[in-house]
Design an enzyme around this catalytic site. Structure first.
Site, PDB file in Angstrom:
ATOM      1  N   GLU A 280       0.810  -1.226   0.000  1.00  0.00           N
ATOM      2  CA  GLU A 280       0.000   0.000   0.000  1.00  0.00           C
ATOM      3  C   GLU A 280       0.846   1.282   0.000  1.00  0.00           C
ATOM      4  O   GLU A 280       0.419   2.308  -0.499  1.00  0.00           O
ATOM      5  CB  GLU A 280      -0.932   0.021   1.224  1.00  0.00           C
ATOM      6  CG  GLU A 280      -2.036  -1.021   1.179  1.00  0.00           C
ATOM      7  CD  GLU A 280      -3.030  -0.770   0.046  1.00  0.00           C
ATOM      8  OE1 GLU A 280      -3.443   0.383  -0.144  1.00  0.00           O
ATOM      9  OE2 GLU A 280      -3.372  -1.740  -0.656  1.00  0.00           O
TER      10      GLU A 280
ATOM     11  N   HIS B 132       3.755   1.696  -1.621  1.00  0.00           N
ATOM     12  CA  HIS B 132       4.091   1.949  -3.031  1.00  0.00           C
ATOM     13  C   HIS B 132       2.852   2.447  -3.780  1.00  0.00           C
ATOM     14  O   HIS B 132       2.949   3.342  -4.623  1.00  0.00           O
ATOM     15  CB  HIS B 132       4.580   0.667  -3.714  1.00  0.00           C
ATOM     16  CG  HIS B 132       5.837   0.097  -3.133  1.00  0.00           C
ATOM     17  ND1 HIS B 132       5.856  -1.065  -2.401  1.00  0.00           N
ATOM     18  CD2 HIS B 132       7.116   0.531  -3.184  1.00  0.00           C
ATOM     19  CE1 HIS B 132       7.085  -1.332  -2.033  1.00  0.00           C
ATOM     20  NE2 HIS B 132       7.880  -0.374  -2.482  1.00  0.00           N
TER      21      HIS B 132
END
Ligand code: PAF
Length: 281
Positions: A35, A37
């Site tokens: 999440e 990234h």
């Protein structure tokens, strides 16, 4: 969305977009996306017409005893996340596409790269600066996105972009945490259930330090000592460092004169995790 393996394929795609007058954002990653990234890609897609995600476990930033071989990889999962987040292209090169066998040119930095992670990972930032420079030259983005979780890396990249005159805007994005506070990291997957619980001392120490700073504590040493004490109470935790530094120069400070980066690296079992906060005053 396309997944490509060669530098030429990236350049061809970018040339096409540029011919249409489109802007390009780059999100450099080592894959096994989470999440954190995703938040970078979503932000990049909001700011730019097209987003390139590089997905490359960069060997030059790993020391000889580090986890290069075991670093988690899952391109199919990464591709699904990138597509959902709005990326246009994934660049997933093999090592020999990125590095010639006889490559001898590296980007070396003094200053911001030397303290904190630079102490225990002496070649790390040389590898990061080298691969990020190469990605900048390959993609030539308008903007590039980096997470605040790697706060020293962000400071190092900003310095490199300034010193080497890359015409690229560097965008830092906030740390994304699990519901219980643990900062999202690809390396969290190494943790056993017991270690996963123990790892909460990092974010708890961040909260503690942040509160002391917000409540007006001016001594960086007092804040760091309180954070260390909290971490040391956890038997599975072994501190690599907890330090307060100037957030731009990454040089040590004794006083909480903003902007101060309070950063830590802590081993939970064999897994080395990092976390931090920035005191802006
Ligand atoms: O933060 C990372 O994942 C890596 O250090 C980076 C910036 C992709 C360079 O390999």
């Amino acid at each position: 969305m396309k997944v490509v393996k060669t530098i030429e394929e990236v350049r061809e795609a970018v040339r096409g977009w540029r011919a249409e007058g489109l802007s390009v954002g780059l999100v450099p990653t080592m894959g096994f996306l989470h999440e954190g990234h995703k938040s970078l890609i979503v932000r990049a897609a909001a700011d730019n017409d097209r987003v390139v995600v590089s997905d490359f476990v960069n060997p030059t930033q790993f020391g000889p005893t580090e986890d290069l071989e075991s670093y988690p990889r899952d391109l199919n999962r990464d591709a699904a996340l990138c597509e959902e987040a709005g990326a246009a292209l994934i660049f997933n090169p093999e090592v020999d596409e990125m590095y010639a066998d006889d490559a001898t040119t590296f980007v070396n930095m003094t200053g911001p790269s030397e303290d904190l992670c630079g102490m225990s990972r002496p070649i790390h930032f040389r590898g990061v600066c080298t691969v990020v420079s190469k990605l900048f030259n390959i993609v030539k983005p308008d903007r590039a996105y980096f997470g605040q979780k790697d706060a020293q890396q962000l400071a190092v990249i900003r310095r490199m972009v300034r010193d080497l005159n890359f015409d690229i805007e560097i965008v830092g994005c906030p740390i994304v945490r699990e519901a219980d506070g643990l900062a999202k990291s690809s390396r969290n997957t190494y943790l056993s259930a017991e270690e996963r619980q123990a790892a909460l001392v990092l974010s708890q120490a961040v909260k503690l330090g942040q509160k002391m700073a917000e409540d007006g504590e001016k001594s960086a040493d007092k804040i760091v000592d309180a954070m260390k004490k909290h971490i040391e109470a956890e038997p599975l935790a072994k501190i690599d460092y907890v330090k307060a530094v100037d957030a731009v120069s990454v040089s040590p400070v004794t006083e909480m004169k903003p902007p101060v980066l309070v950063a830590m690296a802590v081993y939970i079992g064999k897994t080395r995790l990092i976390d931090n906060f920035i005191y802006e005053g």
